[in-house]
Design a protein around this motif. Structure first.
Motif, PDB file in Angstrom:
ATOM      1  N   ALA A  65       0.836  -1.207   0.000  1.00 21.12           N
ATOM      2  CA  ALA A  65       0.000   0.000   0.000  1.00 21.12           C
ATOM      3  C   ALA A  65       0.868   1.253   0.000  1.00 21.12           C
ATOM      4  N   ALA A  66       1.936   1.260   0.774  1.00 16.80           N
ATOM      5  CA  ALA A  66       2.827   2.421   0.818  1.00 16.80           C
ATOM      6  C   ALA A  66       3.508   2.640  -0.531  1.00 16.80           C
ATOM      7  N   ILE A  67       3.933   1.570  -1.156  1.00 16.76           N
ATOM      8  CA  ILE A  67       4.566   1.676  -2.475  1.00 16.76           C
ATOM      9  C   ILE A  67       3.543   2.134  -3.514  1.00 16.76           C
ATOM     10  N   ALA A  68       2.335   1.593  -3.451  1.00 20.05           N
ATOM     11  CA  ALA A  68       1.272   2.002  -4.384  1.00 20.05           C
ATOM     12  C   ALA A  68       0.984   3.486  -4.217  1.00 20.05           C
ATOM     13  N   PHE A  69       0.922   3.951  -2.964  1.00 18.56           N
ATOM     14  CA  PHE A  69       0.708   5.371  -2.703  1.00 18.56           C
ATOM     15  C   PHE A  69       1.812   6.194  -3.362  1.00 18.56           C
ATOM     16  N   LEU A  70       3.055   5.820  -3.132  1.00 21.89           N
ATOM     17  CA  LEU A  70       4.179   6.585  -3.666  1.00 21.89           C
ATOM     18  C   LEU A  70       4.151   6.619  -5.195  1.00 21.89           C
ATOM     19  N   ILE A  71       3.946   5.490  -5.813  1.00 23.20           N
ATOM     20  CA  ILE A  71       3.893   5.443  -7.285  1.00 23.20           C
ATOM     21  C   ILE A  71       2.724   6.291  -7.795  1.00 23.20           C
ATOM     22  N   ALA A  72       1.579   6.168  -7.145  1.00 18.54           N
ATOM     23  CA  ALA A  72       0.414   6.950  -7.566  1.00 18.54           C
ATOM     24  C   ALA A  72       0.692   8.445  -7.481  1.00 18.54           C
ATOM     25  N   ARG A  73       1.359   8.873  -6.415  1.00 17.72           N
ATOM     26  CA  ARG A  73       1.648  10.300  -6.256  1.00 17.72           C
ATOM     27  C   ARG A  73       2.730  10.764  -7.231  1.00 17.72           C
ATOM     28  N   ILE A  74       3.649   9.894  -7.586  1.00 20.51           N
ATOM     29  CA  ILE A  74       4.651  10.234  -8.609  1.00 20.51           C
ATOM     30  C   ILE A  74       3.954  10.443  -9.949  1.00 20.51           C
TER      31      ILE A  74
END
Length: 127
Positions: free
Chosen positions: A85-94
């Motif tokens: 979830a944290a990685i998905a958040f980061l990629i989504a925000r990038i």
């Protein structure tokens, strides 16, 4: 990547966004206005305006994401799902930042939704 590492990476992205916004404002308004008290309000337009709005949204996302990560750490509740979830958040925000800046509406909305759902998922893991 751990949840705290995703938080650090996101904080760096927000800092980059602030620099991008300030650079755009400098180009649009000039140094004299930016160094003034700014009593005369001006509204950034075009890419500069969209980056300014993306910056505000990014700070709001940080306000929601950071406590979720800190709860996961404090509760020692890290799981593969929370890391994902944290990685998905980061990629989504990038993805969100350039999608907003360059007006890619569908992609911007999708990235925002993925980031939001990922944040909610972190709170659910912390329960």
């Amino acid at each position: 990547m751990t949840e705290p590492q995703a938080l650090i990476a996101y904080a760096l992205l927000v800092l980059l966004t602030i620099v991008w916004q300030a650079t755009g404002a400098l180009g649009q308004f000039g140094i004299t206005y930016l160094m003034s008290a700014r009593d005369e309000g001006r509204v950034a337009t075009g890419v500069s305006g969209r980056v300014e709005r993306a910056m505000g949204n990014s700070i709001t996302a940080m306000v929601l994401f950071a406590p979720a990560v800190l709860l996961i750490v404090a509760l020692d509740a890290s799981t593969p799902a929370s890391r994902l979830a944290a990685i998905a958040f980061l990629i989504a925000r990038i993805v969100y930042l350039p999608a907003y800046a360059f007006g890619i509406k569908g992609l911007r909305s999708l990235a925002w939704t993925v980031g939001f759902v990922a944040t909610v998922s972190l709170y659910l893991v912390a329960l």
